[in-house]
Design a protein around this motif. Structure first.
Motif, PDB file in Angstrom:
ATOM      1  N   SER A 127     -53.259 -12.459 -77.744  1.00  0.00           N
ATOM      2  CA  SER A 127     -53.515 -11.354 -78.665  1.00  0.00           C
ATOM      3  C   SER A 127     -52.832 -11.609 -79.996  1.00  0.00           C
ATOM      4  N   LYS A 128     -53.479 -11.184 -81.068  1.00  0.00           N
ATOM      5  CA  LYS A 128     -52.877 -11.331 -82.400  1.00  0.00           C
ATOM      6  C   LYS A 128     -51.624 -10.477 -82.532  1.00  0.00           C
ATOM      7  N   ASP A 129     -51.458  -9.508 -81.649  1.00  0.00           N
ATOM      8  CA  ASP A 129     -50.286  -8.643 -81.689  1.00  0.00           C
ATOM      9  C   ASP A 129     -49.093  -9.222 -80.937  1.00  0.00           C
ATOM     10  N   SER A 130     -49.262 -10.362 -80.287  1.00  0.00           N
ATOM     11  CA  SER A 130     -48.155 -10.996 -79.574  1.00  0.00           C
ATOM     12  C   SER A 130     -48.198 -12.507 -79.792  1.00  0.00           C
ATOM     13  N   PRO A 131     -48.062 -12.950 -81.053  1.00  0.00           N
ATOM     14  CA  PRO A 131     -48.153 -14.379 -81.362  1.00  0.00           C
ATOM     15  C   PRO A 131     -47.044 -15.213 -80.744  1.00  0.00           C
ATOM     16  N   GLY A 132     -45.900 -14.585 -80.415  1.00  0.00           N
ATOM     17  CA  GLY A 132     -44.808 -15.330 -79.808  1.00  0.00           C
ATOM     18  C   GLY A 132     -45.174 -15.924 -78.462  1.00  0.00           C
ATOM     19  N   THR A 133     -46.197 -15.378 -77.831  1.00  0.00           N
ATOM     20  CA  THR A 133     -46.661 -15.896 -76.547  1.00  0.00           C
ATOM     21  C   THR A 133     -47.039 -17.364 -76.660  1.00  0.00           C
ATOM     22  N   GLY A 178     -58.876   1.975 -70.446  1.00  0.00           N
ATOM     23  CA  GLY A 178     -59.341   0.825 -69.688  1.00  0.00           C
ATOM     24  C   GLY A 178     -59.342  -0.455 -70.511  1.00  0.00           C
ATOM     25  N   ASP A 179     -58.772  -0.395 -71.708  1.00  0.00           N
ATOM     26  CA  ASP A 179     -58.755  -1.564 -72.588  1.00  0.00           C
ATOM     27  C   ASP A 179     -57.480  -2.394 -72.447  1.00  0.00           C
ATOM     28  N   ILE A 180     -56.502  -1.920 -71.654  1.00  0.00           N
ATOM     29  CA  ILE A 180     -55.287  -2.668 -71.349  1.00  0.00           C
ATOM     30  C   ILE A 180     -55.231  -2.793 -69.835  1.00  0.00           C
ATOM     31  N   VAL A 181     -55.346  -4.006 -69.354  1.00  0.00           N
ATOM     32  CA  VAL A 181     -55.496  -4.221 -67.913  1.00  0.00           C
ATOM     33  C   VAL A 181     -54.488  -5.259 -67.427  1.00  0.00           C
ATOM     34  N   ASN A 182     -53.887  -4.973 -66.280  1.00  0.00           N
ATOM     35  CA  ASN A 182     -53.002  -5.940 -65.632  1.00  0.00           C
ATOM     36  C   ASN A 182     -53.712  -6.526 -64.419  1.00  0.00           C
ATOM     37  N   VAL A 183     -53.678  -7.838 -64.307  1.00  0.00           N
ATOM     38  CA  VAL A 183     -54.337  -8.515 -63.193  1.00  0.00           C
ATOM     39  C   VAL A 183     -53.309  -9.355 -62.435  1.00  0.00           C
ATOM     40  N   VAL A 207     -47.824 -16.219 -56.640  1.00  0.00           N
ATOM     41  CA  VAL A 207     -48.211 -14.937 -57.214  1.00  0.00           C
ATOM     42  C   VAL A 207     -47.857 -14.891 -58.694  1.00  0.00           C
ATOM     43  N   THR A 208     -48.775 -14.417 -59.498  1.00  0.00           N
ATOM     44  CA  THR A 208     -48.522 -14.248 -60.929  1.00  0.00           C
ATOM     45  C   THR A 208     -49.384 -13.103 -61.450  1.00  0.00           C
ATOM     46  N   ASN A 209     -49.216 -12.765 -62.709  1.00  0.00           N
ATOM     47  CA  ASN A 209     -50.061 -11.739 -63.313  1.00  0.00           C
ATOM     48  C   ASN A 209     -50.212 -11.969 -64.810  1.00  0.00           C
ATOM     49  N   LEU A 210     -51.273 -11.450 -65.366  1.00  0.00           N
ATOM     50  CA  LEU A 210     -51.513 -11.469 -66.801  1.00  0.00           C
ATOM     51  C   LEU A 210     -51.886 -10.064 -67.247  1.00  0.00           C
ATOM     52  N   VAL A 211     -51.353  -9.659 -68.387  1.00  0.00           N
ATOM     53  CA  VAL A 211     -51.745  -8.391 -68.999  1.00  0.00           C
ATOM     54  C   VAL A 211     -52.739  -8.729 -70.097  1.00  0.00           C
ATOM     55  N   LEU A 212     -53.910  -8.122 -70.022  1.00  0.00           N
ATOM     56  CA  LEU A 212     -54.989  -8.410 -70.960  1.00  0.00           C
ATOM     57  C   LEU A 212     -55.336  -7.189 -71.800  1.00  0.00           C
ATOM     58  N   LYS A 213     -55.712  -7.463 -73.047  1.00  0.00           N
ATOM     59  CA  LYS A 213     -56.045  -6.412 -74.007  1.00  0.00           C
ATOM     60  C   LYS A 213     -57.424  -6.706 -74.598  1.00  0.00           C
ATOM     61  N   TRP A 214     -58.270  -5.680 -74.631  1.00  0.00           N
ATOM     62  CA  TRP A 214     -59.581  -5.873 -75.243  1.00  0.00           C
ATOM     63  C   TRP A 214     -59.410  -5.927 -76.755  1.00  0.00           C
ATOM     64  N   GLU A 215     -59.728  -7.065 -77.347  1.00  0.00           N
ATOM     65  CA  GLU A 215     -59.461  -7.290 -78.763  1.00  0.00           C
ATOM     66  C   GLU A 215     -60.450  -8.308 -79.315  1.00  0.00           C
ATOM     67  N   GLY A 216     -61.077  -7.972 -80.404  1.00  0.00           N
ATOM     68  CA  GLY A 216     -62.011  -8.905 -81.023  1.00  0.00           C
ATOM     69  C   GLY A 216     -63.164  -9.289 -80.121  1.00  0.00           C
ATOM     70  N   ASN A 217     -63.650  -8.346 -79.339  1.00  0.00           N
ATOM     71  CA  ASN A 217     -64.785  -8.575 -78.429  1.00  0.00           C
ATOM     72  C   ASN A 217     -64.480  -9.584 -77.329  1.00  0.00           C
ATOM     73  N   ASP A 218     -63.225  -9.629 -76.909  1.00  0.00           N
ATOM     74  CA  ASP A 218     -62.866 -10.486 -75.772  1.00  0.00           C
ATOM     75  C   ASP A 218     -61.545  -9.986 -75.198  1.00  0.00           C
ATOM     76  N   GLU A 224     -47.009  -7.382 -75.379  1.00  0.00           N
ATOM     77  CA  GLU A 224     -46.405  -6.218 -76.013  1.00  0.00           C
ATOM     78  C   GLU A 224     -45.656  -5.383 -74.981  1.00  0.00           C
ATOM     79  N   THR A 225     -44.394  -5.096 -75.278  1.00  0.00           N
ATOM     80  CA  THR A 225     -43.536  -4.383 -74.336  1.00  0.00           C
ATOM     81  C   THR A 225     -44.101  -3.028 -73.942  1.00  0.00           C
ATOM     82  N   GLN A 226     -44.774  -2.362 -74.860  1.00  0.00           N
ATOM     83  CA  GLN A 226     -45.323  -1.045 -74.552  1.00  0.00           C
ATOM     84  C   GLN A 226     -46.307  -1.102 -73.380  1.00  0.00           C
ATOM     85  N   TYR A 227     -46.878  -2.276 -73.136  1.00  0.00           N
ATOM     86  CA  TYR A 227     -47.797  -2.429 -72.009  1.00  0.00           C
ATOM     87  C   TYR A 227     -47.139  -3.117 -70.818  1.00  0.00           C
TER      88      TYR A 227
END
Length: 255
Positions: A127-133, A178-183, A207-218, A224-227
């Motif tokens: 995400s453009k909001d978490s470039p440190g990733t 539904g635009d912020i999803v943890n898998v 076991v692992t997980n990814l937090v995904l954000k709907w952004e820029g049509n993908d 982001e800590t808030q999520y």
């Protein structure tokens, strides 16, 4: 050749010990939803009932309705990416299934040892909001490289290949839109070394997980800590457990 073989063996052993922790540093402070690549059942919430029920010696009657488990319930179909960026599939539909498919695809396709490729891939899916990733992911690739005696930057040595296979997933929305999803994902990881054959001791049931954000049509990976602060560990995955199914664990098609 002897030097290569030694490095190859060390690479495999190191990756096995670390759970191929290419992005383990992202776990600090809850980043990537407290990612734990080596997590076993002890790291997930334990349910004393999270095991298949066993009929008593009294021979009680079987229940009249079928109790679903991840093993006997319908599996999650996998949507294919509609585009590709830097060797990683992108372009997943705006739905819960699209987010789940994106997370599985990303996790299976991320490069584990080539820091140049890893940077391009993380740039494509972060995400453009978490470039440190991006930088954190690349840093971890370089740490793994140095740990197995390779230069900090470079490609994967010829003759070493890895494959990651996600076999179960649990998806939860972290907001009302539904635009912020943890898998959450359960996966196996295999290594193949030229002249040595397939990995005799692959990583299983990681076991692992990814937090995904709907952004820029993908769907984009967000840190982001808030999520990520909203992510909760699920009960342990067991393909034969009705409690695992009730928790939301589902087998992945071809997983």
């Amino acid at each position: 050749m002897a030097d290569f073989d030694s490095k190859a063996r060390r690479a495999r052993l190191r990756l096995a010990l670390m759970g191929a922790a290419v992005v383990a540093a992202l776990a600090a402070g809850g980043v990537l939803g407290v990612m734990t690549l080596n997590a076993g059942d002890e790291d997930l919430k334990q349910d004393p009932k999270a095991a298949p029920s066993v009929a008593s010696s009294g021979g009680s009657a079987a229940p009249s309705h079928k109790e679903f488990t991840p093993a006997n319930a319908p599996s999650i179909p996998r949507l294919k990416p509609m585009s590709n960026a830097e060797g990683i599939g992108t372009g997943f539909e705006h739905s819960s299934l699209g987010a789940t498919s994106a997370a599985i695809s990303y996790w299976e396709d991320l490069d584990l040892l080539d820091d140049v490729i890893a940077r391009k891939q993380w740039t494509a899916i972060a995400s453009k909001d978490s470039p440190g990733t991006i930088d954190q992911g690349v840093t971890e690739v370089r740490k793994v490289r140095e740990g197995v005696g390779l230069p900090p930057s470079g490609g994967t040595p010829d003759g070493i290949t890895f494959s990651t296979h996600v076999k179960a997933a649990l998806t939860r929305s972290l907001d009302t839109s539904g635009d912020i999803v943890n898998v959450w994902m359960v996966f196996d990881r295999y290594a193949t070394i030229r002249d040595k054959g397939a990995d005799e001791n692959p990583l299983k049931d990681q076991v692992t997980n990814l937090v995904l954000k709907w952004e820029g049509n993908d769907w984009k990976v967000t840190t982001e800590t808030q999520y990520t602060a909203k992510v909760k560990y699920p009960h342990a995955y067991d393909p034969a457990s009705k409690y695992a199914w009730a928790e939301g664990w589902r087998a992945v098609a071809d997983g």
